[in-house]
Design an enzyme around this catalytic site. Sequence first.
Site, PDB file in Angstrom:
ATOM      1  CE1 TYR A   1      -4.076   1.978   0.764  1.00 33.10           C
ATOM      2  CE2 TYR A   1      -2.726   3.038   2.443  1.00 33.10           C
ATOM      3  CZ  TYR A   1      -3.882   3.002   1.686  1.00 33.10           C
ATOM      4  OH  TYR A   1      -4.841   3.976   1.844  1.00 33.10           O
TER       5      TYR A   1
ATOM      6  CE  LYS B   1      -3.743   4.994  -1.346  1.00 28.27           C
ATOM      7  NZ  LYS B   1      -4.745   5.316  -2.383  1.00 28.27           N
TER       8      LYS B   1
HETATM    9  P1  NAD Z   1     -13.664   2.107   1.145  1.00 27.67           P
HETATM   10  O1  NAD Z   1     -13.277   0.696   1.285  1.00 27.67           O
HETATM   11  O2  NAD Z   1     -14.750   2.657   2.011  1.00 27.67           O
HETATM   12  O3  NAD Z   1     -14.028   2.440  -0.362  1.00 27.67           O
HETATM   13  C1  NAD Z   1     -13.267   1.979  -1.438  1.00 27.67           C
HETATM   14  C2  NAD Z   1     -14.175   1.829  -2.627  1.00 27.67           C
HETATM   15  O4  NAD Z   1     -13.360   1.435  -3.740  1.00 27.67           O
HETATM   16  C3  NAD Z   1     -15.242   0.731  -2.436  1.00 27.67           C
HETATM   17  O5  NAD Z   1     -16.516   1.223  -2.807  1.00 27.67           O
HETATM   18  C4  NAD Z   1     -14.775  -0.388  -3.369  1.00 27.67           C
HETATM   19  O6  NAD Z   1     -15.838  -1.171  -3.912  1.00 27.67           O
HETATM   20  C5  NAD Z   1     -14.053   0.411  -4.446  1.00 27.67           C
HETATM   21  N1  NAD Z   1     -13.077  -0.407  -5.184  1.00 27.67           N
HETATM   22  C6  NAD Z   1     -12.156  -1.244  -4.672  1.00 27.67           C
HETATM   23  N2  NAD Z   1     -11.486  -1.849  -5.648  1.00 27.67           N
HETATM   24  C7  NAD Z   1     -11.991  -1.387  -6.811  1.00 27.67           C
HETATM   25  C8  NAD Z   1     -11.705  -1.636  -8.183  1.00 27.67           C
HETATM   26  N3  NAD Z   1     -10.770  -2.531  -8.552  1.00 27.67           N
HETATM   27  N4  NAD Z   1     -12.418  -0.973  -9.124  1.00 27.67           N
HETATM   28  C9  NAD Z   1     -13.378  -0.103  -8.770  1.00 27.67           C
HETATM   29  N5  NAD Z   1     -13.701   0.162  -7.489  1.00 27.67           N
HETATM   30  C10 NAD Z   1     -13.013  -0.466  -6.526  1.00 27.67           C
HETATM   31  O7  NAD Z   1     -12.301   2.927   1.366  1.00 27.67           O
HETATM   32  P2  NAD Z   1     -12.023   4.468   1.684  1.00 27.67           P
HETATM   33  O8  NAD Z   1     -11.480   4.530   3.055  1.00 27.67           O
HETATM   34  O9  NAD Z   1     -13.178   5.319   1.289  1.00 27.67           O
HETATM   35  O10 NAD Z   1     -10.783   4.707   0.698  1.00 27.67           O
HETATM   36  C11 NAD Z   1     -10.879   5.466  -0.492  1.00 27.67           C
HETATM   37  C12 NAD Z   1      -9.472   5.845  -0.931  1.00 27.67           C
HETATM   38  O11 NAD Z   1      -8.846   6.641   0.078  1.00 27.67           O
HETATM   39  C13 NAD Z   1      -8.550   4.658  -1.162  1.00 27.67           C
HETATM   40  O12 NAD Z   1      -7.699   4.905  -2.253  1.00 27.67           O
HETATM   41  C14 NAD Z   1      -7.745   4.605   0.117  1.00 27.67           C
HETATM   42  O13 NAD Z   1      -6.516   3.969  -0.055  1.00 27.67           O
HETATM   43  C15 NAD Z   1      -7.594   6.090   0.411  1.00 27.67           C
HETATM   44  N6  NAD Z   1      -7.275   6.382   1.810  1.00 27.67           N
HETATM   45  C16 NAD Z   1      -8.132   6.066   2.816  1.00 27.67           C
HETATM   46  C17 NAD Z   1      -7.785   6.369   4.117  1.00 27.67           C
HETATM   47  C18 NAD Z   1      -8.691   6.066   5.275  1.00 27.67           C
HETATM   48  O14 NAD Z   1      -8.257   6.289   6.427  1.00 27.67           O
HETATM   49  N7  NAD Z   1      -9.911   5.590   5.077  1.00 27.67           N
HETATM   50  C19 NAD Z   1      -6.558   6.990   4.394  1.00 27.67           C
HETATM   51  C20 NAD Z   1      -5.709   7.291   3.333  1.00 27.67           C
HETATM   52  C21 NAD Z   1      -6.076   6.989   2.038  1.00 27.67           C
END
Ligand code: NAD
Length: 261
Positions: free
Chosen positions: A157, A161
């Site tokens: 990851y 990133k």
């Molecule tokens: P989440 O799991 O709530 O949502 C992720 C979404 O991406 C889901 O709806 C899933 O179905 C979709 N997805 C996954 N693989 C996919 C694919 N191959 N094609 C299309 N859709 C796909 O996660 P989140 O926390 O909302 O994360 C969203 C983004 O933010 C991600 O890139 C994550 O790495 C990043 N992020 C999140 C956090 C956190 O603390 N939640 C922190 C830093 C970065």
Amino acid sequence: MSTSGAGARRVAVVTGAGSGIGSACAERLAADGNCVAVVDRDPDAARLVADRITIEGGVATAYGADVSDAREVTATVDRIVADLGPVGILVNNAGILRDAMLYKLPEEDWDAVIDVHLKGAFLFSKAAQRSMVEHRHGRIVNMSSTSALGNRGQANYAAAKAGIQGFTRTLALELGPFGITVNAIGPGFIETAMTRSVAERTGGSFEAMKERMAAAVATRRTGLPADIARAVSFLTAEDAGFITGQCLYVDGGLTLPGVRA
Ligand code: NAD
């Protein structure tokens, strides 16, 4: 839903918009007056978000697609352009976790994480830039993470990133002459299904995890999807055209020296 956007209505594509940060970004971009393509590999989740936006007075259409599948991405962007018009805004947000320490990290979990985050952002950006270049206007926002700076148990990851940040700066250079800005956002701990799954996997409660994360940051609270959507709205605004190649950490101060746990 109010339409507070200062500029013309654009077609805004948000990947991984069926849940968490992506759905908040889709809702915010619709409230800004854009027509939103809600893309997720889970078509039912995408439909629910698009329906919610529509009920609140916004304009949105759902598309089911796996961002790591080149053929699906090309076909989806072609459909979006045919249905809604040229893509003006792209938020590469779809993501997954496959956490493990290096010695236990299976090759397929390395590949899966790199494919969704990094290859997915590449494929969607490549497909969407065509209409952006043609119209000499575009806004691309890539979802990075504070984990880009290194995080135990997240070699796959963190690599994805950090890769997103180099990808962002390079696209900013290549696409800038065409009126396209490319930026990244580095969220800290945001309350979503993704972070809840980490608590479940490690056997702790989500509430205890949130308390621990809140205590470790300057703001003394954890982030919400709307905190990230605010930054996306800012970076995609019509008058944000001089901001490019940046990574904006939206993390409550997690990355400040002396604060990081
Ligand atoms: P989440 O799991 O709530 O949502 C992720 C979404 O991406 C889901 O709806 C899933 O179905 C979709 N997805 C996954 N693989 C996919 C694919 N191959 N094609 C299309 N859709 C796909 O996660 P989140 O926390 O909302 O994360 C969203 C983004 O933010 C991600 O890139 C994550 O790495 C990043 N992020 C999140 C956090 C956190 O603390 N939640 C922190 C830093 C970065």
